[in-house]
Design an enzyme around this catalytic site. Structure first.
Site, short mmCIF file in Angstrom:
data_model
loop_
_atom_site.label_atom_id
_atom_site.label_comp_id
_atom_site.label_asym_id
_atom_site.label_seq_id
_atom_site.Cartn_x
_atom_site.Cartn_y
_atom_site.Cartn_z
N ASP A 1 -0.05 -22.83 17.02
CA ASP A 1 1.14 -22.18 16.49
C ASP A 1 2.25 -23.19 16.16
O ASP A 1 2.96 -23.03 15.18
CB ASP A 1 1.65 -21.17 17.54
CG ASP A 1 2.80 -20.32 17.03
OD1 ASP A 1 2.72 -19.85 15.88
OD2 ASP A 1 3.79 -20.12 17.77
N HIS B 1 4.49 -27.73 12.94
CA HIS B 1 5.88 -28.17 13.05
C HIS B 1 6.04 -29.53 13.75
O HIS B 1 6.72 -30.42 13.25
CB HIS B 1 6.72 -27.14 13.80
CG HIS B 1 6.59 -25.73 13.25
ND1 HIS B 1 6.44 -25.47 11.91
CD2 HIS B 1 6.58 -24.53 13.87
CE1 HIS B 1 6.35 -24.16 11.73
NE2 HIS B 1 6.43 -23.57 12.90
N ASP C 1 5.65 -24.87 5.73
CA ASP C 1 5.95 -25.18 7.13
C ASP C 1 7.46 -25.05 7.19
O ASP C 1 8.19 -25.92 6.68
CB ASP C 1 5.52 -26.61 7.49
CG ASP C 1 5.77 -26.88 8.96
OD1 ASP C 1 6.84 -26.51 9.46
OD2 ASP C 1 4.89 -27.45 9.62
N HIS C 2 7.94 -23.96 7.78
CA HIS C 2 9.38 -23.68 7.60
C HIS C 2 10.27 -24.72 8.26
O HIS C 2 11.45 -24.83 7.93
CB HIS C 2 9.73 -22.24 8.04
CG HIS C 2 9.90 -22.08 9.52
ND1 HIS C 2 8.86 -21.94 10.38
CD2 HIS C 2 11.01 -22.04 10.29
CE1 HIS C 2 9.31 -21.82 11.62
NE2 HIS C 2 10.62 -21.87 11.59
N LYS D 1 7.18 -21.61 25.05
CA LYS D 1 7.95 -20.36 24.98
C LYS D 1 8.48 -20.04 26.36
O LYS D 1 7.96 -20.51 27.36
CB LYS D 1 7.06 -19.23 24.48
CG LYS D 1 6.63 -19.41 23.02
CD LYS D 1 6.27 -18.09 22.38
CE LYS D 1 5.80 -18.28 20.95
NZ LYS D 1 6.90 -18.49 19.98
N GLU E 1 11.61 -22.97 23.24
CA GLU E 1 12.11 -21.64 22.87
C GLU E 1 12.36 -20.82 24.13
O GLU E 1 11.69 -21.01 25.14
CB GLU E 1 11.07 -20.91 22.03
CG GLU E 1 10.70 -21.60 20.75
CD GLU E 1 9.75 -20.74 19.94
OE1 GLU E 1 10.22 -19.99 19.08
OE2 GLU E 1 8.53 -20.79 20.19
N LYS F 1 14.42 -26.86 7.21
CA LYS F 1 15.65 -26.94 8.02
C LYS F 1 16.46 -28.15 7.57
O LYS F 1 15.92 -29.23 7.37
CB LYS F 1 15.30 -27.05 9.51
CG LYS F 1 14.68 -25.77 10.08
CD LYS F 1 14.39 -25.91 11.56
CE LYS F 1 13.54 -24.77 12.08
NZ LYS F 1 14.27 -23.57 12.43
N ARG G 1 0.82 -1.22 0.00
CA ARG G 1 0.00 0.00 0.00
C ARG G 1 0.85 1.26 0.00
O ARG G 1 0.43 2.31 -0.41
CB ARG G 1 -0.89 0.00 1.23
CG ARG G 1 -2.34 -0.21 0.87
CD ARG G 1 -3.18 -0.23 2.09
NE ARG G 1 -2.42 -0.81 3.21
CZ ARG G 1 -2.91 -1.08 4.39
NH1 ARG G 1 -4.15 -0.85 4.65
NH2 ARG G 1 -2.16 -1.60 5.35
N LYS H 1 1.86 -19.83 7.07
CA LYS H 1 0.96 -20.27 8.13
C LYS H 1 0.45 -19.06 8.89
O LYS H 1 1.07 -18.01 8.79
CB LYS H 1 1.67 -21.26 9.07
CG LYS H 1 2.83 -20.62 9.84
CD LYS H 1 3.36 -21.56 10.85
CE LYS H 1 2.56 -21.49 12.13
NZ LYS H 1 3.31 -20.91 13.25
C1 BG6 Z 1 6.84 -20.12 14.04
C2 BG6 Z 1 5.97 -19.76 15.21
O1 BG6 Z 1 6.15 -20.90 13.13
O2 BG6 Z 1 7.97 -20.85 14.53
C3 BG6 Z 1 6.73 -18.97 16.26
O3 BG6 Z 1 4.87 -18.98 14.75
C4 BG6 Z 1 7.99 -19.70 16.66
O4 BG6 Z 1 5.93 -18.70 17.40
C5 BG6 Z 1 8.78 -20.12 15.43
O5 BG6 Z 1 8.77 -18.83 17.47
C6 BG6 Z 1 9.94 -21.03 15.82
O6 BG6 Z 1 10.74 -21.25 14.69
P1 BG6 Z 1 12.29 -21.54 14.83
O7 BG6 Z 1 12.74 -21.76 13.43
O8 BG6 Z 1 12.89 -20.34 15.50
O9 BG6 Z 1 12.39 -22.76 15.70
#
Ligand code: BG6
Length: 492
Positions: free
Chosen positions: A241, A246, A183-184, A346, A222, A188, A58, A154
């Site tokens: 989340d 994951h 899904d990142h 977390k 985390e 990895k 925007r 996501k």
């Molecule tokens: C994300 C979550 O998908 O993954 C976050 O939304 C989380 O809350 C993160 O912190 C963790 O990813 P990584 O790669 O740091 O383990």
């Protein structure tokens, strides 16, 4: 198109055809933190050579404003003048509102007719549908024989029902094999290695079953809190989340049968079978096999941090969980009777993601005084990426005692170079059109089917919310879950 002098070394199979990468949310956090650095790394490695990057947003930016923004996002790179000239020249900006179809016609006029188009939705989920619909209406979602793909971040829905509706909506406008659901974790390096480890070595697969494995433990811990994402997290919690995506993806990779080949559909066919074989949890199971927690104030690395309820943007009465643990079972011939215990949270004492495969004890213990513990194989996803195998070994000297020792493989020392960022690999795959490391519609829906009843029970406050101190290893009550199977969680 002039030849990219930085394009080197990648096997031809892994090179995208000429393409435009269209980024929605071009001024957003995700694009800045992940996408631009990942794309620049691909460029620098020579993985992409004939491309345009088009940002859409925007803000009333010119191309040169957009280029300066990207430059800021790349401040960790020492960019040479030659790279700069080549790279930034290919970055263009289209200004507009996501609801305004005219803006999409402007995109269409910028996107060259002879290139694949990859649209990356780095935007909040409520914007997915209007963007996809307008891309479709502007003729940008199907461009045969050219390809048009869409990458969706996501969260993919907030329940099975929403995910299915979103899937229906997108598949009416894009072909299924053009839809890339991220899904990142799958990007990895260490996660990709699970399959190589299992199917590239002959010695583990024969014992990868309920005859030899006692249980599997999956941890994603985390130290960070909710950061600036309270608005999203309040609606999500740890279950949506992290677990729905994951952790269940990690479970699927550990538990899946060998695919007949390593292609996107054969791999995903096997993963979805695992997700569908997850034993549904009854209301009673949810009470005994799941656990949720929320962090209170505490210390992380010696620094005082606020509790979840004190975080900005969080409802002071919030019952959102920041910790989730559960025990799952995969009802298949291979896994029947093997518990999978999962936990994520977390503000825990340490950042660690790992999968520990706990083997059964030897049938007969010849060293009752000395036995140190059952064998464990640990996939260390992060940090200290690698593998550890724990074995009982005699302590040297005039003693009969033994101790558990570890055999370690560390990616850092083994290969002497850091692993690429997950986004780098995933972005390249989307540009090429390889969806192996992306989740398919049926996988997403199967994992929601397992999660939905838990979410409902938790939302109805049917399961207690345990408080835990920030910097601890989570709610004490979580121990009970592991103790029920005669073990304890690995130390964080
Ligand atoms: C994300 C979550 O998908 O993954 C976050 O939304 C989380 O809350 C993160 O912190 C963790 O990813 P990584 O790669 O740091 O383990």
């Amino acid at each position: 198109m002039e030849q990219n002098i930085f394009a080197a070394g990648l096997p031809v199979r892994r090179r995208p055809r000429p393409f435009t990468l269209l980024v929605f949310g071009a001024s957003g956090d995700l694009a800045h933190r992940k996408l631009y650095p990942a794309f620049f790394s691909l460029f620098r490695e020579g993985a992409v050579d004939d491309w345009f990057l088009v940002g859409f947003g925007r803000r009333p930016w010119s191309d040169s404003d957009f280029r300066s923004e990207i430059e800021k996002a790349l401040s960790d790179f020492k960019i040479t003048e030659e790279e700069s000239r080549y790279f930034f020249f290919r970055c263009l900006y289209v200004q507009g509102d996501i609801d305004d179809i005219q803006a999409y016609y402007r995109i269409a006029s910028v996107v060259e007719k002879d290139r694949d188009l990859i649209s990356y939705l780095a935007v909040p989920p409520e914007q997915y549908k209007p963007i996809i619909d307008n891309l479709y209406k502007a003729g940008l979602s199907k461009r045969s024989p050219l390809e048009s793909r869409v990458v969706v971040e996501k969260p993919f829905g907030r329940s099975g029902k929403e995910a299915a509706e979103l899937n229906d909506f997108i598949t009416e406008r894009y072909e299924e094999d053009s839809i890339f659901r991220i899904d990142h974790y799958l990007g990895k390096e260490t996660v990709q290695n699970i399959a190589v480890f299992r199917f590239g070595n002959g010695i583990f697969e024969p014992i990868w079953n309920n005859n030899y494995i006692h249980h599997v433990e999956i941890t994603v811990a985390e130290t960070v809190g909710v950061e600036k994402r309270a608005a999203y997290y309040e609606q999500s919690g740890a279950l949506r989340d992290m677990v729905q995506n994951h952790l269940l993806q990690l479970l699927a990779l550990v538990a899946m049968e060998p695919p007949t080949s390593f292609t996107s559909d054969t791999v995903r066919d096997e993963k979805v079978k695992v997700l569908r074989a997850l034993r549904p949890l009854s209301e009673l199971d949810i009470l005994s096999n799941t656990l949720r927690g929320q962090y209170r104030a505490g210390l992380i690395d010696g620094q005082a941090v606020p509790g979840y309820l004190e975080e900005s943007g969080v409802d002071p009465q919030s019952k959102t969980e920041t910790y989730a643990a559960l025990m799952a079972h995969v009802d298949s011939w291979r896994w029947y009777g093997v518990p999978f215990i999962l936990r994520t949270g977390k503000r825990l004492s340490r950042r660690v993601s790992e999968i520990a495969v706990h083997f059964k004890k030897p049938a007969m213990n010849l060293f009752p005084q000395a036995f140190g513990g059952a064998n464990q194989l640990v996939f260390r996803i992060q940090p200290d990426e690698g593998l550890t195998l724990y074995l009982n070994t005699k302590i040297p000297g005039l003693t009969d005692r033994s101790r558990v020792v570890s055999m370690d493989f560390l990616y850092g020392t083994g290969f002497g170079r850091p692993s690429p960022e997950a986004y780098e690999r995933l972005l390249l795959d989307a540009l090429i059109g390889d969806s192996t490391l992306y989740t398919r519609r049926d996988e997403v829906e199967a994992s929601w089917a397992f999660i939905d009843p838990i979410r409902r029970a938790w939302d109805a406050q049917a399961v207690p919310l345990h408080l835990y101190e920030a910097g601890s290893s989570g709610p004490l009550a979580a121990q009970g879950l592991a103790e029920r199977i005669g073990d304890h969680w690995r130390r964080l």
